[in-house]
Design a protein around this motif. Sequence first.
Motif, PDB file in Angstrom:
ATOM      1  N   LEU A   1      13.404   6.212  -3.976  1.00 34.00           N
ATOM      2  CA  LEU A   1      14.492   6.667  -2.174  1.00 34.00           C
ATOM      3  C   LEU A   1      15.848   5.370  -3.417  1.00 34.00           C
ATOM      4  O   LEU A   1      17.529   5.981  -3.134  1.00 34.00           O
ATOM      5  CB  LEU A   1      14.314   5.426  -0.909  1.00 34.00           C
ATOM      6  CG  LEU A   1      13.722   6.589  -0.473  1.00 34.00           C
ATOM      7  CD1 LEU A   1      13.095   6.465   1.341  1.00 34.00           C
ATOM      8  CD2 LEU A   1      14.199   8.475  -0.296  1.00 34.00           C
ATOM      9  N   ILE A   2      16.081   4.142  -3.362  1.00 34.16           N
ATOM     10  CA  ILE A   2      16.660   3.273  -3.716  1.00 34.16           C
ATOM     11  C   ILE A   2      17.337   3.193  -4.807  1.00 34.16           C
ATOM     12  O   ILE A   2      18.274   4.024  -5.674  1.00 34.16           O
ATOM     13  CB  ILE A   2      16.672   1.830  -3.184  1.00 34.16           C
ATOM     14  CG1 ILE A   2      16.457   2.071  -1.784  1.00 34.16           C
ATOM     15  CG2 ILE A   2      17.746   1.046  -3.793  1.00 34.16           C
ATOM     16  CD1 ILE A   2      15.953   0.409  -1.144  1.00 34.16           C
ATOM     17  N   GLY A   3      15.950   3.849  -5.994  1.00 30.71           N
ATOM     18  CA  GLY A   3      16.098   3.426  -7.603  1.00 30.71           C
ATOM     19  C   GLY A   3      16.759   1.887  -7.969  1.00 30.71           C
ATOM     20  O   GLY A   3      17.037   1.031  -7.156  1.00 30.71           O
TER      21      GLY A   3
ATOM     22  N   PHE B   1       1.016  -1.221   0.232  1.00 28.56           N
ATOM     23  CA  PHE B   1      -0.097   0.223  -0.206  1.00 28.56           C
ATOM     24  C   PHE B   1       0.863   0.866  -0.037  1.00 28.56           C
ATOM     25  O   PHE B   1       0.790   1.910   0.984  1.00 28.56           O
ATOM     26  CB  PHE B   1      -0.710  -0.261   1.570  1.00 28.56           C
ATOM     27  CG  PHE B   1      -2.111  -0.859   0.964  1.00 28.56           C
ATOM     28  CD1 PHE B   1      -3.360  -0.527   0.410  1.00 28.56           C
ATOM     29  CD2 PHE B   1      -1.979  -2.196   1.541  1.00 28.56           C
ATOM     30  CE1 PHE B   1      -4.139  -1.917   0.769  1.00 28.56           C
ATOM     31  CE2 PHE B   1      -2.900  -3.149   1.531  1.00 28.56           C
ATOM     32  CZ  PHE B   1      -3.667  -3.421   1.151  1.00 28.56           C
ATOM     33  N   GLY B   2       1.977   0.935  -0.638  1.00 30.28           N
ATOM     34  CA  GLY B   2       2.648   2.052  -1.278  1.00 30.28           C
ATOM     35  C   GLY B   2       4.090   2.432  -0.900  1.00 30.28           C
ATOM     36  O   GLY B   2       4.909   3.351  -1.084  1.00 30.28           O
ATOM     37  N   LEU B   3       4.590   1.605   0.706  1.00 27.51           N
ATOM     38  CA  LEU B   3       6.193   1.681   0.773  1.00 27.51           C
ATOM     39  C   LEU B   3       6.979   1.401   0.561  1.00 27.51           C
ATOM     40  O   LEU B   3       8.076   1.509  -0.393  1.00 27.51           O
ATOM     41  CB  LEU B   3       5.549   0.636   1.960  1.00 27.51           C
ATOM     42  CG  LEU B   3       7.130   0.260   2.809  1.00 27.51           C
ATOM     43  CD1 LEU B   3       7.691   1.638   3.366  1.00 27.51           C
ATOM     44  CD2 LEU B   3       7.384   0.230   4.157  1.00 27.51           C
ATOM     45  N   ALA B   4       6.562   0.462  -0.350  1.00 24.94           N
ATOM     46  CA  ALA B   4       7.058   0.186  -1.961  1.00 24.94           C
ATOM     47  C   ALA B   4       7.684   0.721  -3.071  1.00 24.94           C
ATOM     48  O   ALA B   4       8.929   0.878  -3.482  1.00 24.94           O
ATOM     49  CB  ALA B   4       6.941  -1.408  -2.525  1.00 24.94           C
ATOM     50  N   ASP B   5       6.839   1.694  -3.197  1.00 23.00           N
ATOM     51  CA  ASP B   5       7.171   2.705  -4.271  1.00 23.00           C
ATOM     52  C   ASP B   5       7.682   4.046  -3.107  1.00 23.00           C
ATOM     53  O   ASP B   5       8.728   4.391  -4.057  1.00 23.00           O
ATOM     54  CB  ASP B   5       5.643   3.735  -4.520  1.00 23.00           C
ATOM     55  CG  ASP B   5       4.108   2.745  -5.036  1.00 23.00           C
ATOM     56  OD1 ASP B   5       5.546   1.527  -5.901  1.00 23.00           O
ATOM     57  OD2 ASP B   5       3.009   3.058  -4.805  1.00 23.00           O
TER      58      ASP B   5
ATOM     59  N   GLY C   1      22.383   4.917   2.665  1.00 26.07           N
ATOM     60  CA  GLY C   1      21.073   6.035   2.841  1.00 26.07           C
ATOM     61  C   GLY C   1      19.886   5.767   2.988  1.00 26.07           C
ATOM     62  O   GLY C   1      19.542   6.352   4.398  1.00 26.07           O
ATOM     63  N   ALA C   2      19.542   4.927   2.453  1.00 23.89           N
ATOM     64  CA  ALA C   2      17.717   5.076   2.560  1.00 23.89           C
ATOM     65  C   ALA C   2      17.317   4.531   3.892  1.00 23.89           C
ATOM     66  O   ALA C   2      16.799   4.224   4.757  1.00 23.89           O
ATOM     67  CB  ALA C   2      17.056   4.208   1.404  1.00 23.89           C
ATOM     68  N   GLY C   3      18.640   2.699   3.678  1.00 28.73           N
ATOM     69  CA  GLY C   3      18.766   2.200   5.094  1.00 28.73           C
ATOM     70  C   GLY C   3      18.805   2.287   6.297  1.00 28.73           C
ATOM     71  O   GLY C   3      18.047   2.759   6.941  1.00 28.73           O
ATOM     72  N   ALA C   4      19.600   3.870   6.200  1.00 34.72           N
ATOM     73  CA  ALA C   4      19.854   4.386   7.662  1.00 34.72           C
ATOM     74  C   ALA C   4      18.879   5.096   8.143  1.00 34.72           C
ATOM     75  O   ALA C   4      18.743   5.582   9.143  1.00 34.72           O
ATOM     76  CB  ALA C   4      22.004   4.582   7.488  1.00 34.72           C
ATOM     77  N   GLY C   5      18.833   5.990   6.832  1.00 28.42           N
ATOM     78  CA  GLY C   5      17.672   7.094   6.861  1.00 28.42           C
ATOM     79  C   GLY C   5      16.440   6.545   7.630  1.00 28.42           C
ATOM     80  O   GLY C   5      16.020   6.948   8.656  1.00 28.42           O
TER      81      GLY C   5
END
Length: 422
Positions: free
Chosen positions: A314-316, A305-309, A329-333
């Motif tokens: 963020l990751i690309g 429901f949106g988290l994957a998007d 960066g996405a993982g740490a953030g």
Amino acid sequence: MGHVSEQQVDSAAENPPSSALVSAPPRWGLSTLDWVRLGLFAAGLLCVVTGLLPRAEAADNMRRIGPLLLFLCSVIILAELTRQAKVFDVIAHRLAILGRGYYPALFLLCVLFAAATTILLNLDTTAVLLTPVMLALAVPARIPPLPLAMTTLWLANTASLLLPVSNLTNLLAADRVALRATDFAARMWAPQLVSIAATMVCLWVWYWRRGRRETDRYVPPEPIRPENARERTLLYTTAGACLLFILAIPFVGDRIGIAATLAAAIAVVAFAIFDRSSLRLSLIPWQLLVFVVGLFLVVPTLSRFGLADVMHALIGHDSGVVGAYRAAGAGAGLSNVANNLPAYTAGEAVVSEENRNQLLALLIGTNVGPIVTPWASLATLLCLEFCRTHGVRVPMPRFVLTGLGLAVVATTGAVAVLLATG
């Protein structure tokens, strides 16, 4: 206020709370964190019951984490019985004696102890069992407790890269990219070295150096020795069970849960013979188990429901340097916003299996990065909870700023060597 005065330490030495630190009686009430775990578990079940998460997908997730739950339960039981046998206390006191009152020597030995415990026995073992032991050591040795606390807290996270058993996220990543323990270690040894080196520099500068304490020497404590044959038997048997588990890691592959169970069984049998009263239902880490199950039901639902998007954005999909740093960066953030386990599982879902560098960079971000906010990882939460209950003040502004500095340096460096050695 990052240290204690000599008067405070003297007072603590006259009235040592070490028994409370090392073997506090179990609390039967539920803490706030326990209610959060139960709420997450209930939310996960609700997702399945309402159809927000298809039952087939939920079943697949449970089959995937089944061996991980077996490992987590077994290794915590093994470590807890090892603690009750005073193995950690004996080692900690011996290290302080080996340091001969010199802080630089003690610093290196404490780093080695905390890093080895995290790497070989899982970061939750460091958080749950090593933290109170190190805090108890501060009293007889007249050592400021905050440096010891931050050593275990930071290394519980930053030293968790080398082996699949070091962190639950590592077990997930090793399974995703089909790496055995030896192959995983061969890929992650350089990032692990950089991460530990960065942690050592930051620990010394911000918590251990002369300006952060009032004395040049500490008092080597008396060694801890078993008082009778029963205690000696439990000490050597549980230590031997841990050693057998550690030696089995390179050979058991994805059967690490079975190896941990057999090692825990050896410890359980020893206590059943020599100290049956210590075998309680509270040894089973139900809090961790319901937390993990809840996460693996709630996070996939949110992804639908949106988290994957959001994670895609963020990751690309870049398989090069930019993609690796975006994933880290996405993982740490996200770890510091929410928690590192959902951060990894959400990120893993949008990284292709072929892009190993990006997936391992995400792993670095979620393992090394969760040291900025108190809730960023379960290990961080547990360490801070021990500090609070044992009267060790951790100033939050200093905790956040120093954690941010280490997270940036260690994550950046670890990803750089991951790519350089790939």
